[in-house]
Structure formats: C-alpha cells, structure tokens
Design a protein around this motif. Structure first.
Motif, short mmCIF file in Angstrom:
data_model
loop_
_atom_site.label_atom_id
_atom_site.label_comp_id
_atom_site.label_asym_id
_atom_site.label_seq_id
_atom_site.Cartn_x
_atom_site.Cartn_y
_atom_site.Cartn_z
N ILE A 248 0.85 -1.21 0.00
CA ILE A 248 0.00 0.00 0.00
C ILE A 248 0.88 1.26 0.00
O ILE A 248 0.62 2.24 -0.71
N HIS B 4 2.20 1.83 -3.41
CA HIS B 4 1.12 2.34 -4.28
C HIS B 4 1.05 3.87 -4.18
O HIS B 4 0.98 4.57 -5.19
N PRO C 155 -0.39 1.39 -9.74
CA PRO C 155 -1.57 0.55 -9.48
C PRO C 155 -1.17 -0.76 -8.80
O PRO C 155 -0.07 -1.28 -9.02
N TYR C 156 -2.09 -1.28 -7.97
CA TYR C 156 -1.79 -2.51 -7.21
C TYR C 156 -1.42 -3.67 -8.13
O TYR C 156 -0.61 -4.52 -7.77
N GLU C 157 -2.01 -3.70 -9.30
CA GLU C 157 -1.75 -4.81 -10.23
C GLU C 157 -0.28 -4.84 -10.66
O GLU C 157 0.20 -5.84 -11.16
N ILE D 272 -3.39 -6.43 1.20
CA ILE D 272 -3.45 -6.03 -0.21
C ILE D 272 -4.90 -5.78 -0.61
O ILE D 272 -5.23 -4.81 -1.31
N GLU D 273 -5.78 -6.64 -0.12
CA GLU D 273 -7.21 -6.48 -0.43
C GLU D 273 -7.75 -5.16 0.15
O GLU D 273 -8.49 -4.43 -0.52
N LYS E 280 -6.58 -2.37 -2.02
CA LYS E 280 -7.32 -2.29 -3.30
C LYS E 280 -8.72 -1.71 -3.08
O LYS E 280 -9.22 -0.95 -3.91
N ARG E 281 -9.35 -2.08 -1.97
CA ARG E 281 -10.70 -1.55 -1.71
C ARG E 281 -10.64 -0.06 -1.39
O ARG E 281 -11.57 0.68 -1.67
N GLY E 282 -9.56 0.36 -0.77
CA GLY E 282 -9.33 1.79 -0.52
C GLY E 282 -10.28 2.37 0.52
O GLY E 282 -10.81 1.67 1.38
#
Ligand SMILES: NC(=O)c1ccc[n+]([C@@H]2O[C@H](COP(=O)([O-])OP(=O)(O)OC[C@H]3O[C@@H](n4cnc5c(N)ncnc54)[C@H](OP(=O)(O)O)[C@@H]3O)[C@@H](O)[C@H]2O)c1
Length: 382
Positions: free
Chosen positions: A216, A219, A225-227, A305-306, A309-311
């Motif tokens: 994070i 990022h 981007p996380y990807e 990580i999840e 991504k959800r932020g």
C-alpha cells in the motif's frame, strides 16, 4: 547544514537516525526530538544539544533535560515539533497511527518528510500525498524496500514502470510447519532472521502484514496501481527491492541489512555520503534466491493487499485492528494465528467510506481498535 526533527527518537529507527547524525556532524543538526521514554530522550537531548523535545501528552517532565531545552508535553506537541520554522526535514520514526497528524502538519508546512512510520501512508495515503502536492512538502521513504525502489527510479519516468517488486525475507516463521503457527510464542516471532527492528514491525514481518502494508505504501509513494506491485520471497534480504521497466530491463538495489543506509540516503539525497562500514563485498553475497510467497502461511498479506485495493477507510481499519492484535499477541493474550483472524473479522464488518477525510480515517481506526478488542474478549482471549 540540514536541520532535522526526529519523531520517535528512542526507537529502532530513531536511534539509528541519530547514529547517522553522529557520523556527519558537519552536515546534520538535530533541532527537535520526540519520544516517551524520558531517560533516553534526555540523554539524546544532552548529547546533541537539542533545543526542543516533546515527551508525550500530559507526561510529567523528569529531571535530566538540559536547562536550555524547551520540553513540550501538551496535546499537539508532535505537530509543533514537525512544523518548527528551524527544521528543514522531519524524520517520522514513530509507529502505528502516532505519526499521522505530525506528518500531515509537516507536509502542510512545506517540509521534507522522511517517512519510516509506514502506517501513516497506509491509513491516509490520499490525504498525505495530496497535502504534499498542495503545500510543496516532500515525502521521501526510509523503509528499505521503498528506498530501494526510489533509488532504482532516480532519473526514470514513472510511466515506464512495468512492475515494482518488493522483497520479503519471510520473517521469523517462514520455515515453521503451518500446524505449529498457533503455538508460536512472542519471543520466537520476535526473532527476525535478517533485521533488528522494533516489536510491532517484527511481528508484522512474521505474519507478512508488514509486506502488505508496504504494498500500500508503494502504491501511494510511486503512484503505481496494485496490479503492478508484486511481492517475492528473498530469504537473505540482500536485494532490498527491484523495478522492472516496460522495455524488460530490471534494476535492483542491494545492500547490507542495515537501516542506516536508507536513513542516510533520505537525509543526504540528492547527494550520497561516504560510509565505509556499509560497503558490500559482492564476492561474498552468494546466490540470490527468489520465490513466490506461500499465501496460506501469510493470510495477513492478502488481507492487507485487499484492504489497499478496496481503498477508502479499509486501510485505516486494517491498521487499527492490526496494531491492537499485535499488542495482544506480544502480551501473550492471543495466539499468532489470532492476528489474521481478528483483523479479517474487523475488515469483514467494516463499513467503508470511499473518499474519507481525516476525521473519517481516525474514526475508522478507533472503531477497528474497539472492535478488535471486543472480538478478542468474545473468544475468551483476555
Ligand atoms: N525498525 C526498523 O528497522 C524499521 C524498518 C523499516 C520500517 N520501519 C517502520 O518505522 C516505524 C518505526 O519502527 P521502529 O522499529 O523504530 O519502532 P520502535 O522501535 O517501536 O520505536 C517507535 C518510536 O516511536 C515512539 N513513539 C510511539 N508512540 C509515540 C507517541 N505517541 N508520541 C511520541 N513518540 C512515540 C517510541 O517512543 P518510546 O519508545 O519512548 O515510547 C519510539 O521512540 C514503524 O512504522 C516501522 O514499520 C522500521
């Protein structure tokens, strides 16, 4: 002469930052220190002739501070130090949410901030980075992986990044059979194989929550981007991280497992200052091995990580729950496997706010702490 403030000066990063200052007395001057352990803090204030210290809200000022040192103990003392007109740079070496308000204040005052306290960026990455942009503050990483990425990216266009690759040693428990993880003691989990660090980050390294927080952090620091951020296991921690570019070229930064190098780089940038003790004999490095992390061993990595991504307020809830769960584990009240269990449940129940302001972030952190404690009690973990 660069004038610096160190928040969290008695901790692992703080003490090593002062070690760098000791090495370069003609380039670095300490103008402010903050911590809570007053015995060590007053010793540091005397040694470095520091004009301002902060000791924690409401704490009684003990003997030992030099007579010409001003000691702050009121609410907002960290922010006051972080915005001292005398300071060129603020090193945020506190842990957990402790450094959040001071980081925002320093960036708002246009300071350069050397950030070790990764939870600040995890909780409030959007606010912190926009504060830096708006007020001309600068955010530079101290975390070794992010310092490595930063060093690999000097002179590069961020749009040419194919992948940021963060290395992880795997922590103290990487070779423990999975069915033994629930019986690991705090002492065992605190024995990190390659780094000597403070207790929270060492436990976060054992669960790989730390690496998730670093994803994070990367990022936000590199607007990536996380990807395009990947974690690889690298047991010896010789390669601190790598960048693969769109043309297929890979740059890596290697060095000793000694935080004084990334700390010094953050303080010296854009220069490099000589430090003989940190030289590496590449003939002794041996093979550099990389592997996929074992996801079943490290559920905290996926949780983090999840959440990233959800932020929104998910990362703040993640940080709040993790800070409490790690404290409960260190004090022997929950098993190591209780950390992902509690954090996972807190996140599941979390009601996300997608574009939070500072109050929303602080509220999400507090609610997650409360919920984590309640869940622990409901399981009989007192
Ligand atoms: N240690 C490492 O090698 C390393 C490497 C990479 C990143 N990091 C990151 O750097 C940060 C610091 O880690 P660390 O290992 O240095 O932690 P640490 O050893 O636990 O030190 C934390 C410091 O923060 C101070 N502190 C905590 N809460 C405070 C508050 N409310 N007001 C004032 N001071 C406060 C502590 O003071 P007292 O002890 O006096 O209470 C101590 O000086 C963490 O976010 C960690 O993830 C650390």
């Amino acid at each position: 002469m660069k004038r610096i403030v160190i928040l969290g000066s008695t901790g692992s990063i703080g003490v090593q930052t002062l070690d760098v200052v000791r090495r370069f007395p003609d380039r670095l001057q300490v103008v402010g220190l903050a911590a809570r352990r007053q015995d060590l803090l007053s010793k540091q204030a005397r040694e470095f002739g520091v004009p301002y210290v902060a000791i924690g809200e409401g704490a009684n000022v003990q003997d030992g501070f030099p007579s010409n040192t001003s000691v702050f103990n009121e609410a907002g003392s960290l922010e006051r130090l972080a915005t001292l007109p005398d300071a060129d740079m603020v090193v945020v070496a506190t842990v957990g949410r402790a450094g959040l308000l001071a980081t925002l204040a320093a960036l708002k005052a246009g300071k350069r901030v050397g950030l070790a306290n990764k939870e600040v960026l995890v909780m409030a990455g959007s606010l912190v980075t926009s504060m830096a942009r708006e007020y001309g503050g600068e955010l530079v990483p101290i975390d070794s992986e992010h310092s490595a990425l930063w060093q690999c990216l000097v002179g590069e266009d961020l749009s040419a990044i194919h992948e940021l690759i963060l290395t992880a040693s795997g922590g103290a428990l990487r070779d423990r059979p999975l069915d033994e993880l629930s019986t690991v003691t705090p002492e065992e989990a605190l024995r990190h194989p390659t780094w000597r660090m403070g207790p929270k980050v060492t436990i976060d390294s054992a669960t790989l929550m730390n690496k998730g927080l670093e994803v994070i952090e990367a990022h936000w620091l590199f607007n990536c981007p996380y990807e395009r951020i990947r974690v690889v296991l690298h047991p010896t921690s010789v390669v601190h991280s790598l960048v693969q570019f769109t043309d297929g070229s890979v740059k890596a930064q290697l060095g000793r497992t000694d935080m004084r190098l990334p700390i010094q780089y953050a303080l010296s940038h854009p220069e490099r200052w000589e430090h003989q003790e940190l030289q590496v004999d590449i003939m002794k490095l041996g093979a550099l091995e990389f592997a996929e992390p074992e996801w079943a061993r490290y559920p905290c990595l996926e949780l983090a990580i999840e959440a990233g991504k959800r932020g929104g307020t998910y990362p703040a809830a993640l940080c709040g729950a993790d800070e409490v769960a790690v404290e409960l584990f260190i004090s022997g009240r929950i098993p190591l496997t209780g950390i992902p269990e509690l954090v996972g449940e807190v996140l599941q129940a979390h009601e996300n706010l997608s574009t939070p302001d500072l109050d929303d972030i602080l509220a999400a952190d507090s609610a997650a702490r409360e919920r984590c404690l309640t869940l622990a009690r409901s399981r009989g973990w007192n």
